[in-house]
Scaffold this active site. Sequence first.
Site, PDB file in Angstrom:
ATOM      1  N   CYS A 134      -7.210  29.974  51.504  1.00 45.61           N
ATOM      2  CA  CYS A 134      -5.610  30.794  51.196  1.00 45.61           C
ATOM      3  C   CYS A 134      -5.861  31.032  49.761  1.00 45.61           C
ATOM      4  O   CYS A 134      -5.714  30.280  49.192  1.00 45.61           O
ATOM      5  CB  CYS A 134      -4.830  29.661  51.503  1.00 45.61           C
ATOM      6  N   CYS A 137      -2.508  30.425  48.072  1.00 49.20           N
ATOM      7  CA  CYS A 137      -2.300  28.917  48.053  1.00 49.20           C
ATOM      8  C   CYS A 137      -3.387  28.718  46.682  1.00 49.20           C
ATOM      9  O   CYS A 137      -2.682  27.884  45.681  1.00 49.20           O
ATOM     10  CB  CYS A 137      -2.724  28.171  49.020  1.00 49.20           C
ATOM     11  N   ASP A 138      -4.522  28.911  46.590  1.00 46.89           N
ATOM     12  CA  ASP A 138      -5.397  28.507  45.667  1.00 46.89           C
ATOM     13  C   ASP A 138      -6.147  29.388  44.672  1.00 46.89           C
ATOM     14  O   ASP A 138      -6.598  28.791  43.550  1.00 46.89           O
ATOM     15  CB  ASP A 138      -6.767  27.660  46.484  1.00 46.89           C
TER      16      ASP A 138
END
Length: 310
Positions: A134, A137-138
């Site tokens: 992701c 997300c990251d």
Amino acid sequence: MENVIIIGTGCAGWTAAIYTARANLNPLVFAGEQPGGLLTTTSEVENFPGFPEGVDGFELMTRMQKQAEKFGARTQFKIIESIEKTEEGHFEVQVRGGDLLQAKTVIVATGASPRLLGLENEQDYYGKAGVTTCATCDGAFYRDVPVVVVGGGDSAAEEAIFLTRFASKVYLVHRRDELRASKIMADRAVNHEKIEMIWNTALTEYVPGENNRMKAVKTQNLVTGEEGELEVEGVFIAIGHIPNSQFLGDLIDRDENGYILRKPGFAVTKTEGLYAAGDVADHVYRQAITAAGQGCAAAIEAERFLTEQE
Ligand code: NAP
């Protein structure tokens, strides 16, 4: 006879549980294969509203569970094998290795599981030490360092383009010599000055580094057999997701990738009393907050349906 059975405990499932519990429906929640859902595989969540300092993914899910249980949701750490609708109009829900339960409504929030590469020790690095699925997300954790994206579809192209905001360089490794992604996305990725395409290539090994990062990945050219190495700190795998909708049989319609089809703009499926929320029905947004919103919508639909029935 249960009022509501909720299957899945990611953001969609727990939000549906909070709403149905607060509506006094006493929901029964099944935690499924991955209690807490995909967010528990990521470290810090920086984009969930209300947490300006960020929040650990596991902690966020634990808080949602507490909130749902505070209002009366009951949780079982079991897996649902199948669901059928009876002629009387309720659902029979088969728990794996256990009971056959009856329910008036069911909310499916079983998510989608990212495909991984299957390399050695991948599970040890996944979500913790440099391997993730992701970028949204990251990505921000990989500022000014090189990363690699694996895949050739729209997700891989999109993630690679997104990561150029942070990373010093993005390698896009694909197993063929042409991207599957839509032309516009493919062109953007291929022509981006920070993205280097590595065609006809597979990752063969992770080389872990320090501080929960990668040091490098080993590669092999699938045409020439030539081996190589890319020095990267992050590996973003984008080779597709598998929506966990198989166990629903004919109760739902699916798109060609297995995602549940809903009435556009609503959480309702083709079967009355059966609702779907989150990644199992959404391959477009796939965010914690959108899944939570859809869980809320599914809960409201279930509540209205039950009220009408009464
Ligand atoms: P996808 O289209 O199925 O692409 C998966 C990619 O991963 C393919 O290029 C495939 O290679 C590669 N792959 C599969 N298994 C692999 C393996 N074991 N090792 C290495 N590579 C592997 O998946 P997606 O990109 O997640 O997209 C899913 C759906 O969502 C698509 O319909 C897509 O259009 C849509 N989507 C749209 C957007 C957008 O419009 N903005 C963004 C994201 C996703 P091959 O090409 O060789 O098969």
